[in-house]
Design a protein around this motif. Sequence first.
Motif, PDB file in Angstrom:
ATOM      1  N   ALA A 194     -11.433   8.640  -3.103  1.00  0.00           N
ATOM      2  CA  ALA A 194     -11.833   9.335  -4.556  1.00  0.00           C
ATOM      3  C   ALA A 194     -12.165  10.756  -4.150  1.00  0.00           C
ATOM      4  CB  ALA A 194     -12.859   8.364  -5.050  1.00  0.00           C
ATOM      5  N   ALA A 195     -13.023  11.247  -3.420  1.00  0.00           N
ATOM      6  CA  ALA A 195     -13.697  12.534  -3.245  1.00  0.00           C
ATOM      7  C   ALA A 195     -12.248  13.405  -2.974  1.00  0.00           C
ATOM      8  CB  ALA A 195     -14.520  12.756  -2.330  1.00  0.00           C
ATOM      9  N   ALA A 196     -11.440  12.900  -1.895  1.00  0.00           N
ATOM     10  CA  ALA A 196     -10.158  13.727  -1.664  1.00  0.00           C
ATOM     11  C   ALA A 196      -9.221  13.807  -2.798  1.00  0.00           C
ATOM     12  CB  ALA A 196      -9.566  13.177  -0.605  1.00  0.00           C
ATOM     13  N   LEU A 197      -9.142  12.913  -3.643  1.00  0.00           N
ATOM     14  CA  LEU A 197      -8.109  12.830  -4.877  1.00  0.00           C
ATOM     15  C   LEU A 197      -8.759  13.824  -5.806  1.00  0.00           C
ATOM     16  CD1 LEU A 197      -7.294   8.943  -5.462  1.00  0.00           C
ATOM     17  CD2 LEU A 197      -5.910  10.848  -4.470  1.00  0.00           C
ATOM     18  N   LYS A 198     -10.105  13.814  -6.012  1.00  0.00           N
ATOM     19  CA  LYS A 198     -10.746  14.820  -6.870  1.00  0.00           C
ATOM     20  C   LYS A 198     -10.453  16.032  -6.661  1.00  0.00           C
ATOM     21  CE  LYS A 198     -15.056  15.763  -9.177  1.00  0.00           C
ATOM     22  NZ  LYS A 198     -16.614  15.385  -9.207  1.00  0.00           N
ATOM     23  N   ALA A 199     -10.673  16.503  -5.269  1.00  0.00           N
ATOM     24  CA  ALA A 199     -10.777  17.910  -4.688  1.00  0.00           C
ATOM     25  C   ALA A 199      -9.242  18.276  -4.775  1.00  0.00           C
ATOM     26  CB  ALA A 199     -10.956  17.703  -3.279  1.00  0.00           C
ATOM     27  N   GLN A 200      -8.280  17.297  -4.610  1.00  0.00           N
ATOM     28  CA  GLN A 200      -7.013  17.641  -4.750  1.00  0.00           C
ATOM     29  C   GLN A 200      -6.444  17.721  -6.287  1.00  0.00           C
ATOM     30  OE1 GLN A 200      -4.639  14.439  -2.997  1.00  0.00           O
ATOM     31  NE2 GLN A 200      -5.200  15.190  -0.857  1.00  0.00           N
ATOM     32  N   THR A 201      -6.992  17.077  -7.254  1.00  0.00           N
ATOM     33  CA  THR A 201      -6.856  17.469  -8.518  1.00  0.00           C
ATOM     34  C   THR A 201      -7.429  18.784  -9.034  1.00  0.00           C
ATOM     35  OG1 THR A 201      -6.781  14.934  -8.740  1.00  0.00           O
ATOM     36  CG2 THR A 201      -7.064  16.292 -10.942  1.00  0.00           C
ATOM     37  N   GLU A 202      -8.463  19.124  -8.559  1.00  0.00           N
ATOM     38  CA  GLU A 202      -9.087  20.349  -8.884  1.00  0.00           C
ATOM     39  C   GLU A 202      -8.303  21.367  -8.361  1.00  0.00           C
ATOM     40  OE1 GLU A 202     -13.764  18.790  -8.930  1.00  0.00           O
ATOM     41  OE2 GLU A 202     -13.258  20.062  -7.318  1.00  0.00           O
ATOM     42  N   GLN A 203      -7.949  21.373  -7.073  1.00  0.00           N
ATOM     43  CA  GLN A 203      -6.936  22.172  -6.518  1.00  0.00           C
ATOM     44  C   GLN A 203      -5.990  22.542  -7.388  1.00  0.00           C
ATOM     45  OE1 GLN A 203      -5.967  21.611  -2.379  1.00  0.00           O
ATOM     46  NE2 GLN A 203      -5.278  23.628  -2.073  1.00  0.00           N
TER      47      GLN A 203
ATOM     48  N   SER B 232       0.789  -1.480  -0.034  1.00  0.00           N
ATOM     49  CA  SER B 232       0.113   0.149   0.058  1.00  0.00           C
ATOM     50  C   SER B 232       0.814   1.159   0.091  1.00  0.00           C
ATOM     51  CB  SER B 232      -1.055   0.083   1.225  1.00  0.00           C
ATOM     52  OG  SER B 232      -1.723   1.171   1.190  1.00  0.00           O
ATOM     53  N   ARG B 233       1.842   1.252   0.658  1.00  0.00           N
ATOM     54  CA  ARG B 233       2.763   2.331   0.967  1.00  0.00           C
ATOM     55  C   ARG B 233       3.520   2.649  -0.460  1.00  0.00           C
ATOM     56  NH1 ARG B 233       3.665   0.266   6.016  1.00  0.00           N
ATOM     57  NH2 ARG B 233       5.658  -0.612   5.439  1.00  0.00           N
ATOM     58  N   GLN B 234       3.987   1.496  -1.265  1.00  0.00           N
ATOM     59  CA  GLN B 234       4.589   1.525  -2.138  1.00  0.00           C
ATOM     60  C   GLN B 234       3.841   2.170  -3.342  1.00  0.00           C
ATOM     61  OE1 GLN B 234       7.656   1.315  -3.085  1.00  0.00           O
ATOM     62  NE2 GLN B 234       7.819   1.092  -5.272  1.00  0.00           N
ATOM     63  N   LEU B 235       2.574   1.781  -3.345  1.00  0.00           N
ATOM     64  CA  LEU B 235       1.479   2.264  -4.380  1.00  0.00           C
ATOM     65  C   LEU B 235       1.234   3.775  -4.312  1.00  0.00           C
ATOM     66  CD1 LEU B 235      -1.291  -0.707  -4.699  1.00  0.00           C
ATOM     67  CD2 LEU B 235       0.080   0.406  -6.422  1.00  0.00           C
ATOM     68  N   GLU B 236       1.079   4.306  -2.984  1.00  0.00           N
ATOM     69  CA  GLU B 236       0.973   5.694  -2.756  1.00  0.00           C
ATOM     70  C   GLU B 236       2.299   6.419  -3.169  1.00  0.00           C
ATOM     71  OE1 GLU B 236       0.550   6.047   1.631  1.00  0.00           O
ATOM     72  OE2 GLU B 236      -1.276   5.049   1.481  1.00  0.00           O
ATOM     73  N   GLU B 237       3.297   6.035  -3.031  1.00  0.00           N
ATOM     74  CA  GLU B 237       4.391   6.889  -3.565  1.00  0.00           C
ATOM     75  C   GLU B 237       4.452   6.764  -5.243  1.00  0.00           C
ATOM     76  OE1 GLU B 237       7.984   4.747  -2.321  1.00  0.00           O
ATOM     77  OE2 GLU B 237       7.625   5.256  -0.302  1.00  0.00           O
ATOM     78  N   LEU B 238       4.002   5.629  -5.790  1.00  0.00           N
ATOM     79  CA  LEU B 238       3.936   5.462  -7.253  1.00  0.00           C
ATOM     80  C   LEU B 238       2.879   6.538  -7.700  1.00  0.00           C
ATOM     81  CD1 LEU B 238       4.298   1.692  -7.807  1.00  0.00           C
ATOM     82  CD2 LEU B 238       6.012   3.522  -8.396  1.00  0.00           C
ATOM     83  N   THR B 239       1.697   6.542  -6.829  1.00  0.00           N
ATOM     84  CA  THR B 239       0.591   7.442  -7.299  1.00  0.00           C
ATOM     85  C   THR B 239       1.092   8.947  -7.563  1.00  0.00           C
ATOM     86  OG1 THR B 239      -0.939   5.952  -6.316  1.00  0.00           O
ATOM     87  CG2 THR B 239      -1.695   8.257  -6.783  1.00  0.00           C
TER      88      THR B 239
END
Length: 256
Positions: free
Chosen positions: A165-174, A37-44
């Motif tokens: 998903a909502a947090a990622l969308k908000a961060q992307t919009e920001q 999970s941590r490795q996936l977060e770094e890759l994201t």
Amino acid sequence: MASEELAEIEGQISDIFRALSNGFQKLEKIKDPNRQSRQLEELTDKMRECKRLIKEFDRELKELDYKNDPDTNKMLIEKKQSMIKELNSYVALKKQYASNLENKRVDLFEGPGEGFVEENVLLASNMSNQQLMDHGNQMMDETDQAIDRAKKVVHETIDVGTETAAALKAQTEQMSRIVNELDSIHFSIKKASQLVKEIGRQVATDRCIMGLLFLIVVGVIAIIIVKIVNPNNRDIRDIPGLAPPAPTRKLLWSTD
């Protein structure tokens, strides 16, 4: 010819692609779900940075569109599309790993071992019908409770996924708003620089005009001072050597 900015951005994107390739190879060797999970977060995070750089590459390409020849523009556009395609492949790979990781975390059915089954068979042979019915009801209750716990875990996982998903969308919009604001600031700085140059040229012209006016005023003042100090200035005709020659007189001779 591509600018230095495009070459630099392309180099940064290539570095991120190499890091993503090595990161997913490393992820295949990790067995611990938490480390995965941590490795996936770094890759994201790296994929988000790569997406931002591709957008920056596209903006720079649009600014240089009128400067480059058609062949160069076509080559740069194909390169941008290739980078987007490669990034999308890593995004799909990340989704696949994330789905597998969720399946590992949620174990809906925990079946008993073979030894436990044999033990239940031996116990059942020594039970009466009522005991068998009571034991069967108890096992059904335990199974229902296990299913309820599994459903609860599934709902919690869905809620966490929705919030993420909502947090990622908000961060992307920001991030998109920040990028747009940076573009506006960059454009304003360019306009301000051009305005400062025009003001500088206007000031230089005004200084030249003021210098000429100052010289004219000084000359007028000098003439006035000369007139005041020496009011009895002789006319140029009274100065020896500067008087114009006298007109010649014609003599009339009488003939007697």
